[in-house]
Design an enzyme around this catalytic site. Structure first.
Site, short mmCIF file in Angstrom:
data_model
loop_
_atom_site.label_atom_id
_atom_site.label_comp_id
_atom_site.label_asym_id
_atom_site.label_seq_id
_atom_site.Cartn_x
_atom_site.Cartn_y
_atom_site.Cartn_z
N GLU A 1 -17.95 -2.19 28.57
CA GLU A 1 -17.46 -3.19 27.62
C GLU A 1 -15.96 -3.06 27.35
O GLU A 1 -15.30 -4.06 27.05
CB GLU A 1 -18.24 -3.11 26.29
CG GLU A 1 -18.03 -1.88 25.42
CD GLU A 1 -18.90 -0.68 25.79
OE1 GLU A 1 -19.38 -0.61 26.94
OE2 GLU A 1 -19.07 0.21 24.93
N HIS B 1 -18.69 3.16 29.51
CA HIS B 1 -18.61 1.99 28.63
C HIS B 1 -17.94 0.82 29.34
O HIS B 1 -16.72 0.64 29.22
CB HIS B 1 -17.81 2.33 27.38
CG HIS B 1 -18.49 3.30 26.49
ND1 HIS B 1 -19.21 2.93 25.37
CD2 HIS B 1 -18.56 4.65 26.54
CE1 HIS B 1 -19.69 4.00 24.78
NE2 HIS B 1 -19.32 5.06 25.46
N CYS C 1 -24.24 4.16 27.72
CA CYS C 1 -24.00 5.51 27.22
C CYS C 1 -25.27 6.09 26.60
O CYS C 1 -26.19 6.41 27.32
CB CYS C 1 -22.80 5.52 26.28
SG CYS C 1 -21.99 7.14 26.26
N ASP D 1 0.85 -1.20 0.00
CA ASP D 1 0.00 0.00 0.00
C ASP D 1 0.88 1.24 0.00
O ASP D 1 1.91 1.27 0.69
CB ASP D 1 -0.85 0.07 1.28
CG ASP D 1 -1.89 -1.02 1.37
OD1 ASP D 1 -2.10 -1.71 0.35
OD2 ASP D 1 -2.50 -1.18 2.45
N1 GLN Z 1 -24.18 10.77 21.91
C1 GLN Z 1 -24.14 10.65 23.32
C2 GLN Z 1 -23.23 11.68 23.95
O1 GLN Z 1 -22.38 12.24 23.32
C3 GLN Z 1 -23.75 9.25 23.74
C4 GLN Z 1 -22.36 8.87 23.34
C5 GLN Z 1 -22.11 7.40 23.35
O2 GLN Z 1 -23.04 6.58 23.35
N2 GLN Z 1 -20.84 6.99 23.32
O3 GLN Z 1 -23.33 11.92 25.12
#
Ligand code: GLN
Length: 537
Positions: free
Chosen positions: A512, A510, A384, A150
């Site tokens: 996860e 998050h 979130c 590439d």
């Molecule tokens: N859009 C929402 C915010 O900015 C949630 C962001 C997300 O789910 N990572 O707060």
């Protein structure tokens, strides 16, 4: 201090061969042999980080403790190694150029013509050695994104060539990943693409030391011998990487193939102990022999692409194994959910997870999904944006504020239960400006969250601009939606939950990103447990 050894992983023939998984698997084996190992990824695109990329472009954006928005391969590194990564573990061409151009403006190269060689390559080499020079690692594995040949990976390949020379004999090796395709019509595996890609690498002055050959069928001895001699590597350096049902089997496969042993031999390092994969294999055992099966709906708008919700899918694998349960994740496109079809769409679901996301598309479907799960007592987990939707749903349908919304979706809404964070109000740039990385959260006593985590304070990773609007907290609490987790410094609501429901929890962060094979995330583990219970009922 001992010399840090470097392993460079390149890819040929095609993309998506799983360089990240091979790098993570090798790292796992070296770690299990007692070597302090880390992995870093160098990506050839010009975005400074993947934070500004749509998930359709490049899959999920992974977030580290120190708030870096990174390539999703860093997620694999953490899940395999159970060691956190950082900003230094992911570098893009954009970041390299930005740094060189800033130096140029400051006059650091005054009088000189600034060029790809040596200025860009020096910057790359410096960054490639950053983690190695920290003294924290015996071995640094560097994955070069993209495919050899590439245009955009050339500066990286040249930097690797120089660095191999700088480091000297036995201090670095190159592992080249290729594809050995099977031609059904001929009934044969073909080695020519491998030969060509090794040659392409050679044209840039780099000799592959080890070949990892991705294949759908077993490579015969004869074929291995042929590739070894045509590609100039020793016979034990031709490693087969056959397709498997789960990426978590790859470390064992690489162990059988001797990838770790030949790597150590070439780096002139002792083998030390045989890798101890006992816990890893217990996990695999549970993963492959589930006692229960549940269907969990993943409600999102990027569901067409597997990689968009990578960490969530992996967290379910960890949590499933912990519960000896097979979790079938059923993707449901939020854009097509409404009050009329939600019952039909959710009829086989034992749990509902409303995914993170940005922007208006698919929002009403997510709210409908929350309502259904809440009213029908289906275990619910919002992450979130999913948590924000839970707050909006409750406010609209229980508190009766019908026009509740997030100002992200409707700036002029009369009831902004989700609103832009104060510190975000002056932010105009989009790149790297969200509330990112690890933040503390205090968990209240006698809550579901407290029971799940088993402690009063946690730290989780974030990526958002909007928050639960504190002005509504009192009335929402009174009507039953509990704020169970709060940031101790800012008062920001991190967790909401509903008592009197089998399992209903929404988190602003998050979880996860922190789930690993060694440490499945407690929220995912409890959620899966709740779905197993719900199904039995
Ligand atoms: N859009 C929402 C915010 O900015 C949630 C962001 C997300 O789910 N990572 O707060």
């Amino acid at each position: 201090m001992n010399q840090t050894k470097y392993i460079f992983v390149t890819g040929g023939v095609t993309s998506s061969l799983g360089k990240g998984i091979i790098a993570a698997s090798l790292a796992k084996l070296l770690q299990a042999r007692g070597y302090r190992t880390t992995i870093q990824k160098f990506d050839p695109y010009i975005n400074v980080d993947p934070g500004t990329l749509n998930p359709y472009e490049h899959g999920e954006c992974y977030v580290t403790d120190d708030g870096a928005e990174t390539d999703l391969d860093l997620g694999h590194y953490e899940r395999f190694l159970n060691v956190p990564t950082s900003q230094a573990n992911n570098v893009t061409t954009g970041r390299v150029y930005l740094s060189v151009i800033e130096k140029e403006r400051r006059g650091e190269f005054l009088g000189k013509t600034v060029q790809v060689v040596p200025h860009i390559t020096n910057e790359i080499k410096e960054r490639m050695q950053l983690l190695g020079n920290s003294g924290n690692y015996d071995i640094v594995i560097t994955e070069i994104g993209g495919t050899v040949g590439d245009i955009e990976s050339l500066p990286y390949i040249e930097s690797v060539r120089q660095l191999i020379w700088d480091l000297g004999e036995s201090n670095s090796i190159v592992i080249h990943l290729t594809l050995v395709p099977y031609l059904a019509a001929a009934g044969e595996l073909k080695t020519k693409p491998t030969q060509h890609s090794v040659k392409t690498l050679m044209e840039s002055g780099i000799k592959a030391d080890i070949l990892v050959c991705r294949t759908e069928h077993e490579l015969s001895d004869e074929l291995r011998q042929k590739m070894a001699s045509f590609c100039n590597v020793s016979r034990d350096s031709v490693i087969q990487s056959i397709d498997v049902s789960t990426i978590y089997e790859v470390p064992n496969l690489m162990l059988e193939e001797g990838l770790d042993v030949v790597t150590l031999k070439k780096l002139n390092l002792p083998k030390k102990n045989t890798p101890d994969l006992k816990n890893w294999n217990v996990f695999l055992q549970h993963l492959k022999n589930p006692k229960h099966v549940v269907n969990i709906g993943l409600i999102g708008k990027y569901v067409e692409l597997q990689d968009s919700y990578k960490s969530i899918l992996e967290a379910f694998i960890h949590a499933g194994a912990a519960n000896e349960t097979k979790v079938n994740v059923v993707s449901v496109h939020s854009e097509y959910i409404d009050a009329h079809n939600v019952g039909e769409k959710f009829k086989d679901l034992d749990g509902v997870l409303v995914a993170p996301g940005f922007g208006e598309r698919g929002i009403e479907g997510k709210i409908e999904a929350v309502r259904y799960a809440r009213e029908k007592n289906i275990p619910f987990f919002g992450i979130c944006l999913g948590m924000q939707m839970a707050v909006i749903e409750y406010s609209r349908n229980v508190l009766g504020l019908k026009d509740s919304n997030s100002t992200e979706m409707n700036e002029g809404t009369a009831n902004p239960v989700i609103d832009l964070m104060e510190e975000q109000k002056t932010v105009t740039d989009k790149g790297g400006t969200m509330r990112l990385g690890s933040w503390k959260c205090d968990i209240k006593d006698n809550t579901l969250a407290r029971m799940i985590y088993g402690k009063a304070q946690i730290e989780e990773r974030h990526r958002h601009r909007y928050e639960y609007n504190g002005e509504y907290a009192e009335s929402l609490e009174k009507s039953g939606l509990k704020s169970s987790g709060i940031n101790p410094d800012t008062g920001l609501v991190e967790i909401v939950e509903l008592p009197n429901h089998p399992f209903f929890i929404g988190v602003q962060y998050h979880p996860e990103y922190k789930s690993t094979v060694a440490n499945p995330h407690p929220l995912f583990v409890s959620f899966v447990e709740a779905t197993v219970k719900a199904k039995k009922k």
